[in-house]
Design a protein around this motif. Structure first.
Motif, mmCIF file in Angstrom:
data_model
loop_
_atom_site.group_PDB
_atom_site.id
_atom_site.type_symbol
_atom_site.label_atom_id
_atom_site.label_comp_id
_atom_site.label_asym_id
_atom_site.label_seq_id
_atom_site.Cartn_x
_atom_site.Cartn_y
_atom_site.Cartn_z
ATOM 1 N N UNK A 94 0.849 -1.186 0.000
ATOM 2 C CA UNK A 94 0.000 0.000 0.000
ATOM 3 C C UNK A 94 0.887 1.240 0.000
ATOM 4 N N UNK A 95 0.346 2.342 -0.515
ATOM 5 C CA UNK A 95 1.087 3.601 -0.582
ATOM 6 C C UNK A 95 0.214 4.713 -0.025
ATOM 7 N N UNK A 96 0.689 5.369 1.018
ATOM 8 C CA UNK A 96 0.033 6.538 1.594
ATOM 9 C C UNK A 96 1.050 7.668 1.568
ATOM 10 N N UNK A 97 0.678 8.781 0.966
ATOM 11 C CA UNK A 97 1.612 9.892 0.790
ATOM 12 C C UNK A 97 1.331 11.000 1.790
ATOM 13 N N UNK A 98 2.349 11.779 2.079
ATOM 14 C CA UNK A 98 2.219 12.917 2.975
ATOM 15 C C UNK A 98 3.580 13.330 3.496
ATOM 16 N N UNK A 99 3.703 14.584 3.883
ATOM 17 C CA UNK A 99 4.980 15.077 4.385
ATOM 18 C C UNK A 99 5.307 14.421 5.724
ATOM 19 N N UNK A 100 6.573 14.233 5.971
ATOM 20 C CA UNK A 100 7.004 13.605 7.217
ATOM 21 C C UNK A 100 6.533 14.407 8.422
ATOM 22 N N UNK A 101 6.588 15.735 8.323
ATOM 23 C CA UNK A 101 6.250 16.571 9.473
ATOM 24 C C UNK A 101 4.790 16.424 9.886
ATOM 25 N N UNK A 102 3.910 16.109 8.936
ATOM 26 C CA UNK A 102 2.478 16.029 9.228
ATOM 27 C C UNK A 102 1.912 14.613 9.160
ATOM 28 N N UNK A 103 2.760 13.633 8.938
ATOM 29 C CA UNK A 103 2.255 12.293 8.619
ATOM 30 C C UNK A 103 1.549 11.662 9.813
ATOM 31 N N UNK A 104 0.404 11.051 9.553
ATOM 32 C CA UNK A 104 -0.384 10.364 10.576
ATOM 33 C C UNK A 104 0.318 9.058 10.938
ATOM 34 N N UNK A 105 0.668 8.885 12.195
ATOM 35 C CA UNK A 105 1.420 7.706 12.611
ATOM 36 C C UNK A 105 0.583 6.428 12.543
ATOM 37 N N UNK A 106 -0.731 6.574 12.596
ATOM 38 C CA UNK A 106 -1.585 5.396 12.380
ATOM 39 C C UNK A 106 -1.427 4.898 10.949
ATOM 40 N N UNK A 148 11.287 12.028 -4.086
ATOM 41 C CA UNK A 148 10.232 13.024 -4.230
ATOM 42 C C UNK A 148 9.666 13.405 -2.858
ATOM 43 N N UNK A 149 9.459 14.689 -2.601
ATOM 44 C CA UNK A 149 8.787 15.097 -1.364
ATOM 45 C C UNK A 149 7.404 14.447 -1.257
ATOM 46 N N UNK A 150 7.013 14.134 -0.047
ATOM 47 C CA UNK A 150 5.725 13.509 0.189
ATOM 48 C C UNK A 150 5.753 11.997 0.231
ATOM 49 N N UNK A 151 6.889 11.427 -0.138
ATOM 50 C CA UNK A 151 7.004 9.968 -0.199
ATOM 51 C C UNK A 151 7.828 9.391 0.959
ATOM 52 N N UNK A 152 8.132 10.204 1.965
ATOM 53 C CA UNK A 152 9.059 9.776 3.005
ATOM 54 C C UNK A 152 8.665 8.494 3.707
ATOM 55 N N UNK A 153 7.414 8.399 4.150
ATOM 56 C CA UNK A 153 6.982 7.204 4.874
ATOM 57 C C UNK A 153 6.951 5.982 3.959
ATOM 58 N N UNK A 154 6.495 6.194 2.734
ATOM 59 C CA UNK A 154 6.440 5.090 1.770
ATOM 60 C C UNK A 154 7.845 4.610 1.428
ATOM 61 N N UNK A 155 8.741 5.540 1.167
ATOM 62 C CA UNK A 155 10.112 5.179 0.825
ATOM 63 C C UNK A 155 10.793 4.468 1.993
ATOM 64 N N UNK A 156 10.499 4.886 3.213
ATOM 65 C CA UNK A 156 11.063 4.199 4.369
ATOM 66 C C UNK A 156 10.684 2.724 4.361
ATOM 67 N N UNK A 157 9.433 2.445 3.990
ATOM 68 C CA UNK A 157 8.999 1.049 3.951
ATOM 69 C C UNK A 157 9.661 0.291 2.808
ATOM 70 N N UNK A 158 9.822 0.941 1.681
ATOM 71 C CA UNK A 158 10.391 0.254 0.526
ATOM 72 C C UNK A 158 11.919 0.127 0.618
ATOM 73 N N UNK A 159 12.571 1.056 1.285
ATOM 74 C CA UNK A 159 14.005 0.893 1.540
ATOM 75 C C UNK A 159 14.231 -0.337 2.413
#
Length: 245
Positions: A94-106, A148-159
């Protein structure tokens, strides 16, 4: 049909998007395929039925990829119905996008449960069950390079997916099983299109030198190569992105 000699693939997330294209490509290469679904059983059954009607061999298996019991059951059902497993392709994610500073931890936990734990659970079962001469193929993302900005949480999972994939390749020394990851660029799937306006999609479609979005079939070609003739590629991430990065 002789299931003892026919190669068998289990494709997680096989009911739509890249997973569906992978299933269809492997069937074209002569594989018997287990089409896995998490939520859309009807789509998986429709795909499997179409394969069977055309003379191929396919079954449907379900379950949450992050649930060890569900995945043990899916692997066992595949082995029982099709005679073994030679290739596992883990496209579920799954892919959920958003900036790291505002990302919902759920959302972070939900995405990482599927993308990290799910990949780990599937890879663990694959490492225990894939027959010699087989392949394990996980799915990462080109955004690990493009950042790309906004992909931080997704990229963390894929890394994390890339890291565990490349280590597993080395842990399976002597087993004659390759382990690789495919990292798509922007690809025209519902997962990619969700939440993007027309301008964003147009910009991303021009980002690669080939000036188009990837199609699911493009990614499936890379997977099919690793699942078949690409036996000398092992412990690598293949960037299937039209030259984007």
């Amino acid at each position: 049909m002789n299931t003892e000699t026919k190669r068998v693939a289990l494709v997680t997330g096989g009911s739509g998007g890249i997973g569906r294209a992978v299933v269809e490509r492997l069937v074209a290469d002569g594989f018997a395929v287990a089409v896995h679904y998490a939520g859309n059983k009807e789509a998986a059954e429709t795909l499997a039925n179409s394969i069977t009607a055309a003379g191929g061999q396919a079954i449907v298996v379900g379950g949450d990829v992050a649930d060890e019991g569900a995945m043990i059951a899916a692997f066992e059902a595949t082995e029982e119905a099709l005679g073994g497993i030679d290739v596992v392709v883990n496209t579920a994610g799954i892919m959920i996008l958003g900036s790291i500073v505002d990302f919902d931890l759920v959302d972070l936990d939900r995405m990482h449960r599927t993308n990290i734990r799910g990949t780990f659970v599937v890879s663990q079962q694959a490492a225990r069950r894939v027959r010699a001469g087989g392949a394990i193929i996980n799915v990462s993302t080109t955004v690990t390079k493009t950042q790309f900005p906004g992909y931080g949480a997704y990229v963390a999972s894929k890394a994390a997916v890339e890291g565990m994939t490349l280590i597993l390749a080395r842990e399976l020394r002597g087993k004659d099983i390759t382990v690789n990851a495919v990292a798509p660029g922007p690809t025209a799937t519902p997962l990619f299109m969700n939440g993007k306006d027309d301008q964003t999609v147009a910009q991303l479609s021009k980002a690669a030198p080939l000036e188009r979005l990837g199609q699911p079939q493009d990614i499936a070609e890379s997977v099919a190569f690793l699942a078949g003739p690409g036996r000398w590629i092992n412990g690598k991430t293949i960037y299937s992105n039209g030259g984007l990065a």
